[in-house]
Design a protein around this motif. Structure first.
Motif, PDB file in Angstrom:
ATOM      1  N   ASP A   1       0.826  -1.210   0.000  1.00 59.95           N
ATOM      2  CA  ASP A   1       0.000   0.000   0.000  1.00 59.95           C
ATOM      3  C   ASP A   1       0.862   1.264   0.000  1.00 59.95           C
ATOM      4  OD1 ASP A   1      -2.775   1.056   0.169  1.00 59.95           O
ATOM      5  OD2 ASP A   1      -1.912   2.042   1.942  1.00 59.95           O
TER       6      ASP A   1
ATOM      7  N   GLU B   1       2.051   1.801  -3.451  1.00 60.07           N
ATOM      8  CA  GLU B   1       1.042   2.082  -4.471  1.00 60.07           C
ATOM      9  C   GLU B   1       0.222   3.337  -4.187  1.00 60.07           C
ATOM     10  OE1 GLU B   1      -1.217  -1.485  -5.382  1.00 60.07           O
ATOM     11  OE2 GLU B   1       0.264  -1.883  -6.952  1.00 60.07           O
ATOM     12  N   ASP B   2       0.164   3.743  -2.929  1.00 56.99           N
ATOM     13  CA  ASP B   2      -0.580   4.953  -2.596  1.00 56.99           C
ATOM     14  C   ASP B   2       0.326   6.147  -2.859  1.00 56.99           C
ATOM     15  OD1 ASP B   2      -1.377   7.284  -1.010  1.00 56.99           O
ATOM     16  OD2 ASP B   2      -2.939   5.968  -0.213  1.00 56.99           O
ATOM     17  N   ARG B   3      -0.049   6.912  -3.841  1.00 53.24           N
ATOM     18  CA  ARG B   3       0.804   7.979  -4.330  1.00 53.24           C
ATOM     19  C   ARG B   3       1.195   8.990  -3.239  1.00 53.24           C
ATOM     20  NH1 ARG B   3       2.350  11.123  -9.331  1.00 53.24           N
ATOM     21  NH2 ARG B   3       2.132  13.241  -8.606  1.00 53.24           N
TER      22      ARG B   3
ATOM     23  N   ARG C   1       1.213   8.709   0.092  1.00 50.68           N
ATOM     24  CA  ARG C   1       2.089   8.117   1.099  1.00 50.68           C
ATOM     25  C   ARG C   1       3.481   7.882   0.524  1.00 50.68           C
ATOM     26  NH1 ARG C   1      -0.102   3.000   3.876  1.00 50.68           N
ATOM     27  NH2 ARG C   1       1.557   3.561   5.300  1.00 50.68           N
TER      28      ARG C   1
ATOM     29  N   SER D   1      -4.709   7.623 -11.299  1.00 49.62           N
ATOM     30  CA  SER D   1      -3.958   6.831 -10.337  1.00 49.62           C
ATOM     31  C   SER D   1      -4.376   5.367 -10.471  1.00 49.62           C
ATOM     32  CB  SER D   1      -4.237   7.317  -8.918  1.00 49.62           C
ATOM     33  OG  SER D   1      -5.610   7.287  -8.662  1.00 49.62           O
ATOM     34  N   TYR D   2      -3.597   4.484  -9.946  1.00 45.84           N
ATOM     35  CA  TYR D   2      -3.823   3.041 -10.086  1.00 45.84           C
ATOM     36  C   TYR D   2      -4.023   2.646 -11.541  1.00 45.84           C
ATOM     37  CZ  TYR D   2      -4.163   2.806  -5.073  1.00 45.84           C
ATOM     38  OH  TYR D   2      -3.891   2.883  -3.743  1.00 45.84           O
TER      39      TYR D   2
ATOM     40  N   SER E   1     -11.228   7.756  -9.106  1.00 51.01           N
ATOM     41  CA  SER E   1      -9.824   7.916  -8.716  1.00 51.01           C
ATOM     42  C   SER E   1      -9.281   9.251  -9.210  1.00 51.01           C
ATOM     43  CB  SER E   1      -8.994   6.760  -9.279  1.00 51.01           C
ATOM     44  OG  SER E   1      -9.053   6.772 -10.680  1.00 51.01           O
TER      45      SER E   1
END
Lengths: 527, 588
Positions: free
Chosen positions: A116, A119-121, A123, A163-164, A194
């Motif tokens: 996570d 993948e979480d931009r 963070r 994103s994603y 998103s």
């Protein structure tokens, strides 16, 4: 099976699609083999009938099932395994990490939290800033208005994408405010929930590196340098190992920051990082991190001889890199050179524009290996189906922005014996710079126009760079389609054209190409 | 015959990069073949330009060359390694073409390399249009009438044949642009003229148009001893006109009568024998939905995408057995690696239904033409196994990872009635959802059939699924109420059989619970049996998927797992694989 050390479920990668190809089946199979070799019972879940992973004797047990939460959970309920591995089945498997974790299943390798964080931009960016690792300026936005503000702030050109994403879906390089407005209308439509990411587009070389980490040590089997500049999707770019033009400074930075990221993310197993090396400052900036096995794993495994998936799997089972005889840092490079090249299926898909960009279009890849760079490039080109013409007619239609750079490349083609044809503007530019070029009629100028010329098979090679001018681009796409129809190589990146020149130099040099097995290349020592 | 002792070193050609029409199936076939050869003590030399494959692992072959797949490099490998044999039928069309070029250039002869398995003459006979037609005529096997036309004046024989409708296909244009269907002479002249103008080679092919005919494939095996078997047959959901690679495919065939099945099986075995193929082979046939007429469409004298599917669908490893045959072994000398009890001359038996669904790249190529026809566009495929067509079909859909988990797809729901009919008439990647939407809007089977010519049996199945979907939607509230009330413990003990239930003591106690819930429970049970996803049912009930899952499990509605063992459980399988179904008995 009573003597087995435990039971592990490996999540496969599902159907072959653009962005998720056979590489992930390769990884899944090696993971299963490594588990079995280590004395574990290996169970695979996959639904692709074309693959080795679904062969009857690859795993201890195979479940031919959809890779949805429901179907995978049903199997886990039944099998009650000691752990689940999601690192080798591409994005399909990694997407299951969160639900698996929430349901209390044990994920082997990097934790769900680690995935996570990568993948979480937001963070991830915060983490890079804390570590002091450079990255292109940018931000996530949720409205069109915000997008314009951010773009003004970081200045055009900008790279925009939802994103994603998988395989760079709906990613674009945007040069003007108008284009950004148009993109936002369209992109918000693509994925309304998103946010959209806006990043400064940095002109430079792209490179990527896979990292194997046990939490203490980080092994980097190799850095691959992309041949096409930033902006072409990594899956559509040719890439060379070891790097040919990266400075030692950039390489050192990549090794250092990749290690930092892997340790901070607490990676257990594999991770892939993509970089852009800014031409202006020669600094390696982080573009993205994939907390899983990447497309390049089988290539680097074969080039370096490191069984990357096996090493990573053993780490997940509790062994360290040191236990397996490896240490931290960049692995020494062999004497041979390997070039990976994409293969497209444009012949089969009409109305698809073949121009290369941030969105991935290739369906497969091949590799050319030899003892020097030009020869490896040449092999990669012919293996990827480019019928390398050693002479004949070259048609050039170059966007204004690229003309200055293109002149020298085209001059070189002219020198080695190509007759140059070009659209009017390009031809005029070439002539004023001392390159003989014949003008060709535009599409709307009647018979004998540029498309007729391509269809009549009088052209052996086309260089067509993408313009930001919409009217010119319409014509450009017709030229490219015509090239596909008659199967003439059409290069849309000047870097590919330059690579072709390099490859042709190998052919002209006249020395025989190497012919060696994978093992022989591995042990090759340059004289 | 035991294995040929003269075969000591064998070169295997891989299929190169993944392209549309040539995907991972050849890595699967190649890897299996390499292992099969090494089991026989053969020294294996491999050439493939694609390193992202298992077959190019150094453990798979004795010598692995990652070099370009062309005559120049292949010859150099041959010169260096001096193989006695070449196995070319496992590398797709790429491998076969390279082997043909090597033979034609005299390289195989020069280095004394034998082409193993199917002889080159057989390959030519299967692949060359004229040679193939001549052979079929000799065998008395029907092929569709066709004419190659390079000038408008050449079309008289086609007109004289008085076969209508005819399909005109321009040669060497992408996606068959410029072709069309002619119902009469006037149309034929017009379309031919246009097609000739558009064809780069100024050539069109005119052929009997088999509109609405069923497309059926047989995977057959033969050894040098002339033993021949059928591994399995497969039926395309989409009738003729859609490439098999772009078709939804079921195995075994579902709509053929036994007479039809046997007729086509006999024809396929006759063809593989006449061609003298040694190994696996795929025969494509078209069957009239109105009579017992059929045509032989095409023969692939090699391991193919279809054979990979057939292998996985039946558990019979076609590539492995083909490689063994190439070493001289006969079918009755090769062990069935799944059961380790039976031999490879046993025809597999299936006690389940397999559905293959194509995976198209249109999520990436939004501007691409999404119609599908004779030019394959799918990059990959998925396979699902279950006890019924419906449940396998539903599983296949959610295996595709296209954001669709069942019978509904947003974009087809937004179509007008006229657009919907068009989406059913012209094959495209979303056709099945256009059909389910049509049933939702009350269209009749006959109407959908008239548009698509998809067999009514398949259409009835889809209509049945839509009917159940409607009932699920209507009962969504009942299901959510069951979750909210949390009183499912009352009915935990309910067996699926109502009569048994009523006999139990529990029944009296929870009579209220039963009357409230038993319809909804039966519906859930039925929905799971035919393959509805938890996600879909939960959506209709307006509850999170995990909540529904908990309810379902508490009701004891959980899948059981069955085995693919090649023999319908007649023998015990040693290396089995599993599929789920909502059935009573576990084979685990």
């Amino acid at each position: 099976m009573s003597q087995s050390k435990g039971k592990v479920v490996v999540i496969g990668s599902g159907p072959i699609r653009i962005g998720q190809g056979i590489e992930f089946d390769y990884c899944s199979v090696h993971c299963v083999w490594a588990l079995r070799a280590a004395g574990y019972e290996a169970i695979i879940v996959n639904n692709n009938p074309e693959t080795v992973s679904t062969d009857f004797d690859t795993s201890n047990r195979l479940y031919f099932e959809p890779l949805t939460v429901e179907d995978v959970f049903n199997i886990l309920d039944r099998e009650n395994p000691d752990g689940v591995i999601v690192q080798f089945g591409g994005q399909t498997a990694i997407n299951l990490a969160k639900p698996l974790n929430e349901a209390g299943y044990t994920i082997l390798g990097s934790s769900c939290e680690s995935i996570d964080l990568a993948e979480d931009r937001d963070r991830f960016e915060k983490m890079l800033t804390e570590l002091g690792i450079p990255k292109p300026a940018g931000r996530a936005v949720v409205t069109a208005k915000q997008a314009l503000v951010v773009a003004e702030e970081i200045k055009y050109p900008v790279l925009v994408r939802p994103s994603y994403v998988l395989g760079g879906r709906a990613m674009e390089i945007v040069y003007t405010r108008e284009d950004l407005e148009r993109y936002m209308d369209y992109a918000v439509d693509v994925s309304p929930k998103s946010p959209i990411l806006i990043d400064k587009y940095i002109l430079g070389k792209e490179a990527e590196v896979d990292v194997i980490s046990d939490g203490v040590d980080c092994l980097l089997p190799g850095i691959m340098e992309h041949i096409e500049r930033a902006g072409v999707h990594s899956g559509d770019s040719m890439a060379v190992y070891p790097p040919q033009t990266l400075s030692q400074k950039a390489i050192d930075e990549i090794v250092h920051t990749a290690t930092q990221v892997a340790i901070r993310l607490e990676v257990r197993g594999l991770m892939n990082i993509q970089y852009v090396v800014d031409t202006a400052t020669d600094t390696a900036q982080v573009l993205e991190v994939n907390p899983r096995a990447s497309r390049t794993v089988p290539y680097l495994s074969k080039i370096t001889g490191i069984p990357m998936v096996q090493v990573a799997t053993n780490i997940m089972l509790g062994q360290s890199l040191k236990d397996q005889g490896f240490s931290s840092g960049l692995y020494p490079t062999p004497g041979s050179i390997s070039v990976k090249a994409p293969v497209f299926s444009f012949m089969k898909l009409n109305q698809v524009d073949i121009g290369l960009g941030p969105e991935m279009k290739s369906t497969g890849e091949i590799m050319g290996m030899d003892t020097n760079y030009p020869r490896a490039l040449y092999k990669a080109m012919i293996a990827s189906g480019i019928d390398v013409p050693s002479g004949g007619s070259l048609l050039a239609t170059i966007a204004d922005a690229d003309k200055a750079e293109a002149v020298e490349i085209i001059r070189e083609f002219s020198h080695i014996g190509f007759t140059i044809y070009a659209t009017e503007g390009t031809a005029r530019y070439l002539r004023t710079h001392g390159v003989t070029a014949e003008s060709v009629k535009k599409i709307n100028q009647g018979e004998g126009n540029i498309v007729d010329l391509i269809r009549s098979k009088k052209i052996d090679l086309i260089i067509n760079t993408l313009s930001t001018n919409k009217r010119i681009e319409r014509e450009g796409s017709l030229i490219r389609r015509a090239a596909v129809e008659v199967n003439v190589p059409c290069l849309t990146s000047l870097d590919t054209a330059r690579a072709l020149l390099t490859a042709l130099s190998a052919k002209q040099e006249g020395t025989e190409f190497a012919l060696a097995t994978v093992d022989e290349y591995l042990n090759y020592q340059p004289i | 015959m035991p294995r040929d002792p003269n075969i000591k070193r064998v070169m295997v050609i891989g299929s190169g990069p993944i392209i549309i029409g040539q995907a991972a199936e050849f890595d699967y076939a190649g890897a299996q073949a390499c292992r099969a050869l090494r089991e026989e003590g053969v020294y294996v030399i491999l050439i493939n330009s694609n390193p992202a494959t298992i077959m190019t692992d150094t453990e798979m072959a004795d010598r692995v060359y990652i070099e370009p797949l062309n005559v120049e490099f292949a010859e150099r490998v041959i010169a260096k390694e001096r193989p006695d044999g070449l196995l070319a039928t496992l590398g797709g069309q790429t491998g076969l073409n390279l082997a043909t070029l090597l033979a034609e250039a005299g390289i195989l002869e020069k280095y004394n390399v034998r082409l193993l398995g199917t002889p080159l003459a057989s390959i030519r006979q299967a692949e060359d249009r004229e040679e193939f037609r001549t052979l079929m005529r000799e065998l008395g096997e029907p092929v569709p009438e066709s004419w190659i036309v390079t000038d408008e004046s050449d079309i008289q024989p086609a007109i004289d044949s008085n076969i209508w409708p005819l399909i005109v296909r321009p040669a060497y244009t992408l996606g068959g642009t410029g072709g069309g269907i002619a119902l009469n002479e006037k149309q034929l002249r017009e379309i031919t003229k246009r097609g000739l103008a558009l064809s780069m080679r100024h050539q069109v092919m005119i052929e009997r148009y088999l509109m609405g005919w069923k497309e059926v494939e047989y995977e057959v095996m033969r050894d040098a001893n002339d033993t021949a078997i059928t591994v399995c047959n497969m039926e395309n959901f989409d009738p003729m006109g859609v490439h098999t690679g772009d078709s939804i495919v079921v195995a075994p065939s579902q709509t053929l009568s036994d007479k039809e099945y046997q007729m086509l099986r006999t024809a396929s075995l006759k063809i593989i024998r006449a061609l003298g193929i040694e190994g696996g082979c795929n025969v494509q046939l078209a069957l009239s939905p109105f009579s017992f007429d059929y045509y032989v469409i095409e023969v692939n004298p090699r391991v193919s995408r279809s054979s990979a599917l057939a292998s996985k669908a039946t558990g019979y490893p076609i590539a492995r057995v083909s490689a063994k045959i190439a070493t001289g072994l006969h079918l009755d000398e090769i062990e069935n690696a799944v059961t380790k009890k039976t031999l490879s001359c046993f025809e597999p038996a299936l006690d389940y239904c397999v559905v293959k669904f194509p995976r198209w790249p249109f999520d990436k190529f939004r501007s691409a033409d999404r119609t599908i026809s004779t030019q394959m566009k799918a990059t990959g495929e998925v396979m699902a196994i279950d006890r019924s067509f419906e449940s396998a079909f539903m599983k296949a859909i959610r295996s595709c990872e296209i954001g669709i988990y069942g019978l509904s797809n947003k974009s087809t729901q937004q179509l007008s009635d006229i657009q919907l009919e068009e989406a059913i008439r012209v094959p495209n990647d979303e056709r099945v959802w256009a059909i389910t939407e049509a049933f939702r809007r009350g269209m009749m089977i006959e109407e959908v059939y008239a548009l698509s010519y998809i067999d009514r049996w398949f259409l009835r199945k889809l209509q049945g699924l839509v009917g159940l979907e409607t009932r699920l939607k209507l009962n969504g509230t009942a299901i959510s109420r069951m979750i909210e009330s949390g009183d499912q413990h009352i009915i935990l003990e309910i067996p699926s059989n109502r009569e048994d239930f009523e006999k139990t003591d529990n029944a009296e106690k929870s009579q209220n619970g039963l009357s409230q819930h038993h319809l909804a429970i039966r519906l859930i049970r039925e929905a799971k049996r035919v393959g509805f996803a938890d996600r879909t049912v939960a959506e209709f009930a307006g509850v999170p998927e995990m909540k529904f899952r908990t309810l379902r499990k508490s009701l004891g509605i959980v899948p059981t797992y069955k085995m693919v063992d090649t023999c319908a459980a007649e023998f015990e399988a040693a290396t089995p694989y599993f599929y789920s179904c909502y059935d009573s008995e576990n084979e685990f």
